[in-house]
Design an enzyme around this catalytic site. Structure first.
Site, PDB file in Angstrom:
ATOM      1  N   ASP A  98       0.761  -1.104   0.241  1.00  0.00           N
ATOM      2  CA  ASP A  98       0.075   0.496   0.179  1.00  0.00           C
ATOM      3  C   ASP A  98       0.842   1.097  -0.104  1.00  0.00           C
ATOM      4  O   ASP A  98       2.195   1.272  -0.095  1.00  0.00           O
ATOM      5  CB  ASP A  98      -0.837  -0.142   1.331  1.00  0.00           C
ATOM      6  CG  ASP A  98       0.022   0.268   2.783  1.00  0.00           C
ATOM      7  OD1 ASP A  98       0.329   1.246   2.392  1.00  0.00           O
ATOM      8  OD2 ASP A  98      -0.317  -1.294   3.457  1.00  0.00           O
TER       9      ASP A  98
ATOM     10  N   ASP B  87       0.689   3.296   2.493  1.00  0.00           N
ATOM     11  CA  ASP B  87       0.921   3.855   3.519  1.00  0.00           C
ATOM     12  C   ASP B  87      -0.633   5.182   3.893  1.00  0.00           C
ATOM     13  O   ASP B  87      -1.684   4.590   3.119  1.00  0.00           O
ATOM     14  CB  ASP B  87       1.609   4.520   3.948  1.00  0.00           C
ATOM     15  CG  ASP B  87       1.611   4.903   5.839  1.00  0.00           C
ATOM     16  OD1 ASP B  87       1.661   3.787   6.677  1.00  0.00           O
ATOM     17  OD2 ASP B  87       1.956   5.538   6.427  1.00  0.00           O
TER      18      ASP B  87
END
Length: 289
Positions: free
Chosen positions: A209, A211
């Site tokens: 991802d 974050d």
């Protein structure tokens, strides 16, 4: 010396169909109970050991992982090279979910974890200027590339305490001010302890991802992480399967001195050392004690 590769990771990494003579072993450590039993076997003529960092079924939170027991147990099994495989968030646009980063630096923001085997009664100071092994890291990068993964070599891992994910302000600080590349919750104090145990250590960060800093992507959640982890698992297994051919069964001394990290590190005079602590250090530091 014979090579024995230790893998610390999560679900999927120890499910290698080609592992010969697989056996789950319970290892007793004076530093507590490891995260789980350790799966041992042989892969392409090289001894292997797989330790699920969070335990099978993911029962240990990042702050509660028994890091000292894990490293000590691997050392007791004769492991020479440790590869950490873990999920991380990315702070870089070009470091996309599904990519792998071969970490070479850390910033440790964890608190309250047992970060050393040494202490009062036997004091030691090891160098962490270069906390990962370049030889082992290069082998991981080459194996990942051969597996078809987009690999980035060199980057800083911000180790946070967790278990919550970052605030937006923290994410921006780590990215824009500190210049970190990825964020995770488990590589510290693991890397420090591996160095104290004179084990070569490499960190493979699997990006799941962005974050929460990225304006075009929603903030990280568990569902997103799990979905990307599933896609990464096959690549991680292929990376591991490519390591025996690159490291070989015969282990020469580490050219970077990882296996001699304690050579001049112990400061406490022999006659002032705590015998109980010295006894607990038998696997980690027996070579110099």
């Amino acid at each position: 010396m014979q090579t024995r590769i230790g893998i610390i990771g999560g679900s999927g990494l120890y499910q290698l169909d080609s592992l010969e003579n697989p056996e789950w072993l319970s290892v007793t450590s004076p530093w507590g109970v490891p995260s789980d039993q350790i799966l041992t076997g042989v892969l392409q003529g090289v001894a292997m050991a797989f330790l699920p960092r969070h335990g099978r079924g993911h029962v240990h939170a990042p702050s509660d992982v028994p890091y000292r027991a894990n490293i000590d147990a691997l050392k007791r099994l004769g492991v020479t090279d440790v590869i950490s495989v873990s999920a991380c968030g990315s702070f870089r646009e070009d470091l996309a979910p599904g990519d792998f980063l071969i970490v070479d630096q850390f910033i440790d923001r964890t608190v309250g974890r047992d970060a050393s085997f040494f202490g009062s009664g036997c004091v030691a100071h090891v160098s962490l200027a270069h906390p990962t092994c370049p030889r082992l890291s290069a082998a991981c990068a080459d194996a990942a590339r051969a597996a078809g993964v987009t690999v980035h070599e060199g980057g800083t891992y911000l180790a946070m305490e967790g278990p919550q994910f970052s605030t937006l302000a923290e994410s921006r600080l780590y990215r824009e001010v500190w210049g970190c590349d990825v964020i995770g919750m488990t590589n510290m104090p693991e890397a420090k302890l591996a160095r104290e145990a004179e084990l070569c250590y490499a960190s493979v960060a699997m990006v799941t991802d962005y974050d929460c800093w990225h304006p075009d992507h929603a903030e990280v959640d568990v569902a997103q992480v799990i979905a990307t982890l599933g896609a990464n698992a096959a690549h991680a297994r292929a990376l591991v399967a490519g390591l025996p051919a690159r490291l070989g069964a015969d282990r020469a001394p580490c050219p970077h001195g990882c296996d001699r990290a304690l050579e001049h590190a112990i400061m406490t005079a022999p006659d002032r050392r705590d015998p109980d602590l010295v006894a607990r250090l038998d696997a980690v530091a027996g070579r110099v004690l």
